[in-house]
Design an enzyme around this catalytic site. Structure first.
Site, PDB file in Angstrom:
ATOM      1  N   LYS A  13       0.837  -1.211   0.000  1.00 16.73           N
ATOM      2  CA  LYS A  13       0.000   0.000   0.000  1.00 16.73           C
ATOM      3  C   LYS A  13       0.867   1.255   0.000  1.00 16.73           C
ATOM      4  O   LYS A  13       0.660   2.164  -0.786  1.00 16.73           O
ATOM      5  CB  LYS A  13      -0.928   0.035   1.241  1.00 16.73           C
ATOM      6  CG  LYS A  13      -1.918  -1.121   1.316  1.00 16.73           C
ATOM      7  CD  LYS A  13      -2.911  -0.938   2.449  1.00 16.73           C
ATOM      8  CE  LYS A  13      -2.317  -1.020   3.845  1.00 16.73           C
ATOM      9  NZ  LYS A  13      -1.749  -2.318   4.223  1.00 16.73           N
ATOM     10  N   ARG A  85      -9.891   0.783   8.571  1.00 14.75           N
ATOM     11  CA  ARG A  85      -9.529  -0.626   8.734  1.00 14.75           C
ATOM     12  C   ARG A  85     -10.642  -1.415   9.412  1.00 14.75           C
ATOM     13  O   ARG A  85     -10.465  -2.608   9.659  1.00 14.75           O
ATOM     14  CB  ARG A  85      -8.269  -0.717   9.591  1.00 14.75           C
ATOM     15  CG  ARG A  85      -6.982  -1.055   8.834  1.00 14.75           C
ATOM     16  CD  ARG A  85      -5.856  -1.041   9.835  1.00 14.75           C
ATOM     17  NE  ARG A  85      -4.666  -1.729   9.433  1.00 14.75           N
ATOM     18  CZ  ARG A  85      -3.552  -1.127   9.034  1.00 14.75           C
ATOM     19  NH1 ARG A  85      -3.513   0.171   8.907  1.00 14.75           N
ATOM     20  NH2 ARG A  85      -2.478  -1.841   8.764  1.00 14.75           N
ATOM     21  N   ARG A 124      11.248  -7.178   5.072  1.00 17.92           N
ATOM     22  CA  ARG A 124      11.115  -5.729   4.885  1.00 17.92           C
ATOM     23  C   ARG A 124      11.983  -4.967   5.886  1.00 17.92           C
ATOM     24  O   ARG A 124      12.019  -5.296   7.070  1.00 17.92           O
ATOM     25  CB  ARG A 124       9.648  -5.319   5.062  1.00 17.92           C
ATOM     26  CG  ARG A 124       9.418  -3.829   4.923  1.00 17.92           C
ATOM     27  CD  ARG A 124       7.965  -3.504   4.639  1.00 17.92           C
ATOM     28  NE  ARG A 124       7.116  -3.552   5.821  1.00 17.92           N
ATOM     29  CZ  ARG A 124       5.848  -3.156   5.837  1.00 17.92           C
ATOM     30  NH1 ARG A 124       5.280  -2.721   4.720  1.00 17.92           N
ATOM     31  NH2 ARG A 124       5.136  -3.232   6.935  1.00 17.92           N
ATOM     32  N   ARG A 157      10.680  -3.435  11.572  1.00 11.26           N
ATOM     33  CA  ARG A 157       9.628  -3.049  12.515  1.00 11.26           C
ATOM     34  C   ARG A 157       9.268  -4.217  13.437  1.00 11.26           C
ATOM     35  O   ARG A 157       9.178  -5.359  12.987  1.00 11.26           O
ATOM     36  CB  ARG A 157       8.372  -2.605  11.739  1.00 11.26           C
ATOM     37  CG  ARG A 157       8.454  -1.192  11.214  1.00 11.26           C
ATOM     38  CD  ARG A 157       7.366  -0.846  10.218  1.00 11.26           C
ATOM     39  NE  ARG A 157       6.034  -1.319  10.568  1.00 11.26           N
ATOM     40  CZ  ARG A 157       4.956  -1.114   9.800  1.00 11.26           C
ATOM     41  NH1 ARG A 157       5.063  -0.441   8.664  1.00 11.26           N
ATOM     42  NH2 ARG A 157       3.785  -1.574  10.158  1.00 11.26           N
ATOM     43  N   ARG A 168      -1.527 -10.029  12.767  1.00  3.72           N
ATOM     44  CA  ARG A 168      -1.964  -8.904  11.916  1.00  3.72           C
ATOM     45  C   ARG A 168      -2.799  -9.415  10.739  1.00  3.72           C
ATOM     46  O   ARG A 168      -3.767  -8.791  10.335  1.00  3.72           O
ATOM     47  CB  ARG A 168      -0.753  -8.123  11.406  1.00  3.72           C
ATOM     48  CG  ARG A 168      -0.023  -7.378  12.515  1.00  3.72           C
ATOM     49  CD  ARG A 168       1.261  -6.749  12.015  1.00  3.72           C
ATOM     50  NE  ARG A 168       1.050  -5.601  11.164  1.00  3.72           N
ATOM     51  CZ  ARG A 168       1.960  -5.117  10.319  1.00  3.72           C
ATOM     52  NH1 ARG A 168       3.134  -5.702  10.216  1.00  3.72           N
ATOM     53  NH2 ARG A 168       1.700  -4.060   9.586  1.00  3.72           N
TER      54      ARG A 168
HETATM   55  P1  AMP Z   1       0.553   0.008   8.950  1.00  2.00           P
HETATM   56  O1  AMP Z   1       1.816   0.766   8.882  1.00  2.00           O
HETATM   57  O2  AMP Z   1      -0.553   0.576   8.091  1.00  2.00           O
HETATM   58  O3  AMP Z   1       0.730  -1.477   8.731  1.00  2.00           O
HETATM   59  O4  AMP Z   1       0.006   0.181  10.467  1.00  2.00           O
HETATM   60  C1  AMP Z   1       0.761  -0.289  11.563  1.00  2.00           C
HETATM   61  C2  AMP Z   1      -0.148  -0.547  12.726  1.00  2.00           C
HETATM   62  O5  AMP Z   1      -0.784   0.676  13.148  1.00  2.00           O
HETATM   63  C3  AMP Z   1      -1.312  -1.505  12.458  1.00  2.00           C
HETATM   64  O6  AMP Z   1      -0.932  -2.873  12.545  1.00  2.00           O
HETATM   65  C4  AMP Z   1      -2.282  -1.101  13.564  1.00  2.00           C
HETATM   66  O7  AMP Z   1      -1.891  -1.616  14.826  1.00  2.00           O
HETATM   67  C5  AMP Z   1      -2.101   0.418  13.620  1.00  2.00           C
HETATM   68  N1  AMP Z   1      -3.069   1.062  12.705  1.00  2.00           N
HETATM   69  C6  AMP Z   1      -2.793   1.732  11.551  1.00  2.00           C
HETATM   70  N2  AMP Z   1      -3.915   2.167  10.971  1.00  2.00           N
HETATM   71  C7  AMP Z   1      -4.938   1.781  11.775  1.00  2.00           C
HETATM   72  C8  AMP Z   1      -6.349   1.895  11.696  1.00  2.00           C
HETATM   73  N3  AMP Z   1      -6.960   2.505  10.672  1.00  2.00           N
HETATM   74  N4  AMP Z   1      -7.082   1.359  12.714  1.00  2.00           N
HETATM   75  C9  AMP Z   1      -6.504   0.751  13.764  1.00  2.00           C
HETATM   76  N5  AMP Z   1      -5.178   0.567  13.883  1.00  2.00           N
HETATM   77  C10 AMP Z   1      -4.390   1.075  12.896  1.00  2.00           C
END
Ligand code: AMP
Length: 213
Positions: A13, A85, A124, A157, A168
Site C-alpha cells: 500500500k 480498517r 522488509r 519493525r 496482523r
Molecule cells: P501500517 O503501517 O498501516 O501497517 O500500520 C501499523 C499498525 O498501526 C497496524 O498494525 C495497527 O496496529 C495500527 N493502525 C494503523 N492504521 C490503523 C487503523 N486505521 N485502525 C486501527 N489501527 C491502525
C-alpha cells in the site's frame, strides 16, 4: 478527490501510494506512519497506540477515527493508506466526508496471499525518517542497514516480526476485509487488483484502472 487503498500488511500500500500521489497530485495519508510519528514523539496517542501495534492489534476506533478524520479534513485531496480498517471507521469517515460534500471517489483493494505477505514482511526493512522501504532479497539497500534515500538507519519493525505477522493477518481478514462488502453495498467504485507480483506491473494496472474512473 479521495481514494482509499485497502490491503493486508505487506500488500505494498505504502509503495503504491507513493507512486500514485505523484501521478494524481494527491497527498498520501498513512495512519500507520502517523502513529509511528506519534510514538517517536512519545505523545499520549503514541504511547497508547504502541501497546496495540506491538501486539499486532488494531488501535481502538475512537482514537483512530478522531485522528484520521482531522487529518483528512486538513489534507483535502488525498490517498488514504491504512485507514479505514474497520467497518465502523469506514462508516464514520463517510459521515464526516458527506458533511463536507467530498465523498470517497473509489476504493482500491490490493489482493495478496498470506504466504507472500509473511515473506515480504520478514524481509522488509524501513526507514523511519523518510518512509522508504527495502526488501532484503528483491530491493536491497546499497549499504546494509542504511537508507539509500536519506542515509538514516533502517529498521525491522517490531510488528513485522514473525510472531506478530500472523496476528496482523488474522486481524485483517476478520476486521478489515468486511469493509469491501460495506463499500460495495453502499454503491462506491471498488477496484480489485492482484498485488502479488512485480511492483511496476502492479502500478501500471492501478493507473489504468484509476484513469478509467
Ligand atoms: P501500517 O503501517 O498501516 O501497517 O500500520 C501499523 C499498525 O498501526 C497496524 O498494525 C495497527 O496496529 C495500527 N493502525 C494503523 N492504521 C490503523 C487503523 N486505521 N485502525 C486501527 N489501527 C491502525
Amino acid at each position: 478527490m479521495i481514494l482509499i487503498l485497502i490491503g493486508p500488511p505487506g500488500a505494498g500500500k505504502g509503495t503504491q501510494c507513493k507512486r500514485l500521489v505523484d501521478r494524481y497530485k494527491l497527498k498520501h495519508l498513512s495512519s500507520g506512519d502517523i502513529f509511528r510519528t506519534e510514538i517517536a514523539s512519545e505523545t499520549e496517542i503514541g504511547i497508547t497506540a504502541k501497546k496495540f501495534i506491538d501486539d499486532g492489534k488494531l488501535v481502538p476506533d475512537e482514537i483512530v477515527i478522531e485522528m484520521m478524520t482531522k487529518a483528512v479534513r486538513a489534507a483535502g485531496d488525498c490517498i488514504l493508506d491504512g485507514f479505514p480498517r474497520t467497518v465502523n471507521q469506514a462508516r464514520s469517515l463517510d459521515e464526516a466526508l458527506e458533511k463536507d460534500g467530498c465523498p470517497v471517489k473509489a476504493v482500491v483493494v490490493l489482493k495478496v496471499d498470506d504466504e507472500i505477505v509473511a515473506q515480504r514482511l520478514t524481509n522488509r526493512r524501513v526507514c523511519l525518517h523518510c518512509g522508504a522501504s527495502f526488501h532484503l532479497q528483491h530491493s536491497k539497500p546499497a549499504v546494509d542497514g542504511v537508507c539509500d534515500a536519506c542515509k538514516s538507519k533502517l529498521i525491522h519493525r517490531d510488528d513485522d516480526k514473525a510472531e506478530v505477522i500472523s496476528k496482523r493477518l488474522a486481524t485483517y481478514h476478520k476486521q478489515t476485509e468486511p469493509i469491501v462488502e460495506y463499500y460495495n453495498s453502499s454503491g462506491k467504485v471498488v477496484l480489485t487488483v492482484d498485488a502479488g507480483g512485480n511492483i511496476d506491473e502492479i502500478t501500471k494496472v492501478l493507473i489504468s484502472q484509476i484513469d478509467n474512473i
